[in-house]
Design a protein around this motif. Structure first.
Motif, mmCIF file in Angstrom:
data_model
loop_
_atom_site.group_PDB
_atom_site.id
_atom_site.type_symbol
_atom_site.label_atom_id
_atom_site.label_comp_id
_atom_site.label_asym_id
_atom_site.label_seq_id
_atom_site.Cartn_x
_atom_site.Cartn_y
_atom_site.Cartn_z
ATOM 1 N N ASN A 92 0.806 -1.232 0.000
ATOM 2 C CA ASN A 92 0.000 0.000 0.000
ATOM 3 C C ASN A 92 0.836 1.279 0.000
ATOM 4 O OD1 ASN A 92 -2.350 -1.427 -0.074
ATOM 5 N ND2 ASN A 92 -2.851 -1.198 2.094
ATOM 6 N N ASN A 93 1.871 1.304 0.812
ATOM 7 C CA ASN A 93 2.661 2.537 0.897
ATOM 8 C C ASN A 93 3.360 2.873 -0.416
ATOM 9 O OD1 ASN A 93 1.956 3.225 3.472
ATOM 10 N ND2 ASN A 93 3.736 2.267 4.446
ATOM 11 N N ASP A 94 3.532 1.849 -1.273
ATOM 12 C CA ASP A 94 4.116 2.104 -2.600
ATOM 13 C C ASP A 94 3.037 2.446 -3.623
ATOM 14 O OD1 ASP A 94 6.730 1.553 -1.718
ATOM 15 O OD2 ASP A 94 6.404 -0.597 -1.972
ATOM 16 N N TYR A 95 1.845 1.877 -3.445
ATOM 17 C CA TYR A 95 0.799 2.024 -4.465
ATOM 18 C C TYR A 95 -0.061 3.278 -4.243
ATOM 19 C CZ TYR A 95 -2.953 0.661 -7.650
ATOM 20 O OH TYR A 95 -3.867 0.633 -8.671
ATOM 21 N N TYR A 96 -0.319 3.629 -2.972
ATOM 22 C CA TYR A 96 -1.159 4.802 -2.676
ATOM 23 C C TYR A 96 -0.277 5.938 -2.151
ATOM 24 C CZ TYR A 96 -4.980 1.385 -2.797
ATOM 25 O OH TYR A 96 -5.861 0.403 -3.174
ATOM 26 N N TYR A 97 -0.569 7.135 -2.573
ATOM 27 C CA TYR A 97 0.185 8.306 -2.086
ATOM 28 C C TYR A 97 -0.796 9.389 -1.634
ATOM 29 C CZ TYR A 97 -0.790 10.475 -6.645
ATOM 30 O OH TYR A 97 -1.411 11.008 -7.766
ATOM 31 N N TYR A 98 -0.337 10.179 -0.701
ATOM 32 C CA TYR A 98 -1.200 11.198 -0.092
ATOM 33 C C TYR A 98 -0.929 12.568 -0.702
ATOM 34 C CZ TYR A 98 -3.148 14.278 3.517
ATOM 35 O OH TYR A 98 -3.849 15.257 4.190
ATOM 36 N N ASP A 99 -2.017 13.260 -1.076
ATOM 37 C CA ASP A 99 -1.932 14.627 -1.599
ATOM 38 C C ASP A 99 -2.354 15.569 -0.470
ATOM 39 O OD1 ASP A 99 -2.310 17.109 -2.820
ATOM 40 O OD2 ASP A 99 -2.914 16.214 -4.724
ATOM 41 N N GLY A 100 -1.360 16.267 0.118
ATOM 42 C CA GLY A 100 -1.642 17.126 1.264
ATOM 43 C C GLY A 100 -2.546 18.287 0.931
ATOM 44 N N GLU A 101 -2.420 18.835 -0.271
ATOM 45 C CA GLU A 101 -3.243 19.978 -0.642
ATOM 46 C C GLU A 101 -4.723 19.601 -0.717
ATOM 47 O OE1 GLU A 101 -1.853 21.746 -4.205
ATOM 48 O OE2 GLU A 101 0.111 22.309 -3.382
ATOM 49 N N LYS A 102 -5.004 18.431 -1.280
ATOM 50 C CA LYS A 102 -6.401 17.999 -1.423
ATOM 51 C C LYS A 102 -6.866 17.117 -0.267
ATOM 52 C CE LYS A 102 -6.256 18.213 -6.465
ATOM 53 N NZ LYS A 102 -6.430 17.472 -7.752
ATOM 54 N N ASP A 103 -5.930 16.779 0.634
ATOM 55 C CA ASP A 103 -6.227 15.977 1.809
ATOM 56 C C ASP A 103 -6.940 14.664 1.426
ATOM 57 O OD1 ASP A 103 -6.303 15.257 4.486
ATOM 58 O OD2 ASP A 103 -8.220 16.278 4.837
ATOM 59 N N ARG A 104 -6.328 13.973 0.512
ATOM 60 C CA ARG A 104 -6.901 12.692 0.091
ATOM 61 C C ARG A 104 -5.798 11.832 -0.517
ATOM 62 N NH1 ARG A 104 -10.537 13.821 -5.278
ATOM 63 N NH2 ARG A 104 -10.308 11.572 -5.415
ATOM 64 N N TYR A 105 -6.107 10.540 -0.639
ATOM 65 C CA TYR A 105 -5.134 9.597 -1.210
ATOM 66 C C TYR A 105 -5.474 9.304 -2.668
ATOM 67 C CZ TYR A 105 -2.984 8.447 3.288
ATOM 68 O OH TYR A 105 -2.285 8.493 4.472
ATOM 69 N N TYR A 106 -4.428 8.955 -3.418
ATOM 70 C CA TYR A 106 -4.596 8.578 -4.817
ATOM 71 C C TYR A 106 -3.848 7.264 -5.084
ATOM 72 C CZ TYR A 106 -6.350 13.271 -5.806
ATOM 73 O OH TYR A 106 -7.089 14.425 -5.825
ATOM 74 N N ALA A 107 -4.331 6.526 -6.071
ATOM 75 C CA ALA A 107 -3.642 5.303 -6.501
ATOM 76 C C ALA A 107 -2.803 5.613 -7.721
ATOM 77 C CB ALA A 107 -4.659 4.220 -6.823
ATOM 78 N N LYS A 108 -1.656 5.007 -7.789
ATOM 79 C CA LYS A 108 -0.777 5.220 -8.934
ATOM 80 C C LYS A 108 -1.349 4.533 -10.175
ATOM 81 C CE LYS A 108 3.433 5.923 -6.258
ATOM 82 N NZ LYS A 108 4.808 5.481 -5.964
ATOM 83 N N SER A 109 -0.968 5.012 -11.337
ATOM 84 C CA SER A 109 -1.502 4.503 -12.604
ATOM 85 C C SER A 109 -0.512 3.549 -13.263
ATOM 86 C CB SER A 109 -1.808 5.668 -13.540
ATOM 87 O OG SER A 109 -0.601 6.343 -13.886
ATOM 88 N N SER A 110 -0.904 3.033 -14.425
ATOM 89 C CA SER A 110 -0.070 2.080 -15.149
ATOM 90 C C SER A 110 1.255 2.694 -15.601
ATOM 91 C CB SER A 110 -0.823 1.533 -16.368
ATOM 92 O OG SER A 110 -1.226 2.600 -17.216
ATOM 93 N N THR A 111 1.314 4.014 -15.678
ATOM 94 C CA THR A 111 2.568 4.664 -16.074
ATOM 95 C C THR A 111 3.641 4.535 -14.991
ATOM 96 O OG1 THR A 111 1.758 6.782 -15.211
ATOM 97 C CG2 THR A 111 1.392 6.321 -17.558
ATOM 98 N N ASP A 112 3.187 4.181 -13.786
ATOM 99 C CA ASP A 112 4.127 4.033 -12.672
ATOM 100 C C ASP A 112 4.519 2.574 -12.426
ATOM 101 O OD1 ASP A 112 4.049 6.838 -11.864
ATOM 102 O OD2 ASP A 112 1.979 6.417 -11.259
ATOM 103 N N PHE A 113 4.041 1.665 -13.295
ATOM 104 C CA PHE A 113 4.265 0.241 -13.068
ATOM 105 C C PHE A 113 5.760 -0.115 -13.028
ATOM 106 C CE2 PHE A 113 -0.033 -1.735 -14.531
ATOM 107 C CZ PHE A 113 -0.627 -1.175 -13.415
ATOM 108 N N LEU A 114 6.558 0.518 -13.883
ATOM 109 C CA LEU A 114 7.985 0.183 -13.928
ATOM 110 C C LEU A 114 8.663 0.506 -12.595
ATOM 111 C CD1 LEU A 114 10.472 -0.793 -15.421
ATOM 112 C CD2 LEU A 114 10.752 1.532 -16.353
ATOM 113 N N ASP A 115 8.361 1.687 -12.047
ATOM 114 C CA ASP A 115 8.931 2.062 -10.754
ATOM 115 C C ASP A 115 8.428 1.139 -9.644
ATOM 116 O OD1 ASP A 115 10.397 4.113 -11.836
ATOM 117 O OD2 ASP A 115 8.840 5.625 -11.467
ATOM 118 N N LEU A 116 7.141 0.828 -9.688
ATOM 119 C CA LEU A 116 6.561 -0.049 -8.663
ATOM 120 C C LEU A 116 7.208 -1.425 -8.715
ATOM 121 C CD1 LEU A 116 2.753 0.879 -8.986
ATOM 122 C CD2 LEU A 116 4.248 1.365 -7.033
#
Length: 531
Positions: free
Chosen positions: A219-243
């Protein structure tokens, strides 16, 4: 007249008509053979089926399943007329309400854990855990569906009794998984496609499968927190290589499993299986992840993925409660592994009956309509036992009819014997024989015939034992998925045979009693003159 004398007279008369006596005794034994074989076959087949069912208990568990807690509201269809003749179109407006994800809660599991240990051999909880996998497929990184992944039973000895490791080694560590194939060493193309293996090839060697790996994305690799919007987001397929590159956990296929030939109820369909250690690892990782910690902190007051409170959602045909959505999100994050199925194995039907009573008396089970109890073997055994009982009763009725017919035949032959021996009866009466003495003479004859019939019947039943065993064995082999070898389906019970022997003699004596009484009432003077 002494009984010995009357008995000797009966033997002498029967010996003088030796052939007729043998034929009468043989004809009288038909009913005895029928009853003896029906009872013994019923006993033997029932015993064989009990043995088969008892052996099958090792493979057929009691199954408890949990489904989503739902209710329905709207128009009541049951109050309407079916197949109406009017020309009016009515509209139904039924809404399915989804309230909770799973009904098998901790209280029900604790209740099962308190079940007496000697009443079952294996108590297995199948948990469903959600996790994210990536696989390097050529030059492309593919997201893998976990729909074909199943948690292994947490009983190594039982697992090894049901499955063979046909290649590799059984998974034991949290990052080791195995591929389950069917009895033909094959898997479906859809399965291979789902787990990131080229399904267009005709075959694979086991060496190519062993060692294939997947990267577990936490989870800590797949979901990231956006402090400005105060919510979490899931990474997309463009981030698969890094993941994929940064993943710390690699799941490796270490074995290929196949059900044993004697396994009647396979635990798993074709797919990948993993140990309970992986489930525990994912649960711990997920519950320590930022998104889950925050979600549990806010509870129903805030969905950390949207930043808004959970609210009941209503649609045209369905609605979901805020609790249902909250539980579903925790399952999506891998923070909860709901128990969706429970398998309970036992060694006897008595234990199964005890377990059924124990479960169904639980308040959670009584109050829930979403926990289903299924015991295949119990249902089959009850149905089969009822069928055997009905069939036995029907066959016994026919056998008793044949016994009754043979008894009537003996009564007729005894009466013919009375008519043939009129002068002998008259002489005996003139010499001082009483009416009861005449009755004793003819009852002795029926006793001897009855005894011979019983002996012939038992001998003939034993002679028919081998061909009937072969016949029943072939019927079972050709019509059921069983292969009986050297089974004794004609199981004679000595107590039953003795009762049948004595009963046959009594029935034969009773059959000859009326002609004997008729003979005793004949007037000496008249019978001597053949009047």
């Amino acid at each position: 007249m002494p009984f010995k004398l009357s008995f000797l007279l009966s033997i002498k008369n029967l010996y003088s008509k030796f052939i007729r006596t043998l034929i009468t005794a043989f004809a009288g034994c038909i009913g005895i053979v029928g009853v003896a074989l029906v009872l013994s076959v019923s006993n033997g087949v029932s015993k064989y089926i009990d043995e088969v069912q008892t052996k099958s208990l090792e493979s057929y568990p009691i199954i408890l399943r949990s489904s989503t807690v739902v209710s329905s509201t709207g128009n009541i269809v049951s109050g309407r007329e079916e197949f109406p003749t009017n020309n009016i179109l009515t509209i139904t407006n039924t809404v399915t309400n989804y309230e909770h994800v799973s009904q098998i809660d901790e209280g029900f599991i604790n209740h099962l854990n308190n079940l007496e240990k000697d009443k079952y051999t294996v108590l297995d909880y199948t948990r469903t855990i959600n996790f994210k996998l990536l696989k390097l497929n050529g030059n492309r990184i593919q997201s893998i569906s976990t729909s074909y992944f199943t948690e292994l039973i947490n009983d190594k000895e039982f697992l090894e009794s049901q499955y063979d490791v046909i290649y590799g080694k059984m998974p034991s560590e949290f990052n080791e998984i195995a591929l389950v194939v069917d009895s033909y060493n094959s898997v479906s193309a859809s399965l291979l496609n789902s787990i990131g293996i080229d399904y267009q090839r005709e075959s694979y060697s086991f060496d190519e499968i062993i060692g294939m790996n997947y990267k577990l994305i936490e989870n800590n690799d797949y979901y990231y927190y956006d402090g400005e919007k105060d919510r979490y987001y899931a990474k997309s397929s463009t981030d698969f290589l890094d993941l994929y590159t940064n993943s710390k956990v690699e799941l490796i296929i270490t074995a290929i499993l196949r059900e044993k030939p004697e396994c009647s109820f396979p635990l798993y369909s074709d797919g990948l299986v993993y140990t309970t250690k992986l489930t525990d690892y994912i649960l711990e990782s997920a519950n320590n992840s930022n998104i889950v910690v925050d979600q549990i902190k806010y509870g129903l007051e805030k969905d950390v993925m949207t930043g808004k409170p959970y609210t009941d959602s209503e649609g045209l045909t369905s609605s979901t409660t805020r609790e249902y959505q909250y539980e579903g999100d925790l399952i999506t994050y891998g923070a909860v592994a709901p128990v969706t199925r429970i398998n309970i194995y036992s060694e006897s039907f008595e234990d199964r009956n005890y377990i059924e009573k124990y479960i169904k008396e639980n308040d959670n089970y009584k109050q829930s309509k979403n926990i289903s109890y299924y015991d295949y073997m119990s249902g089959v055994s009850k149905d089969f036992a009822t069928f055997i009982e009905i069939l036995t009763k029907v066959l016994i009725i026919f056998a008793l009819i044949s016994l009754l017919v043979s008894s009537i035949m003996i009564a007729i032959i005894t009466y013919i014997s009375v008519l043939e021996r009129n002068q002998e009866i008259g002489l005996l009466r003139c010499l001082g024989a009483k009416k009861i003495d005449i009755v004793k003479v003819f009852c002795s004859e029926t006793f001897i015939i009855g005894t011979l019939s019983s002996i012939f019947g038992i001998i003939l039943a034993y002679l028919l034992r081998t061909p009937i065993n072969t016949l029943i064995g072939n019927i079972i082999k050709n019509n059921l998925s069983l292969n009986p070898k050297n089974e004794d389906f004609v199981n004679f019970d000595m107590k039953t045979l003795v009762i049948l022997l004595l009963g046959s003699i009594v029935v034969t004596i009773l059959a000859g009693l009326i002609p004997s009484i008729i003979a005793s009432f004949k007037q000496p003077a008249k019978v001597l003159k053949n009047e």
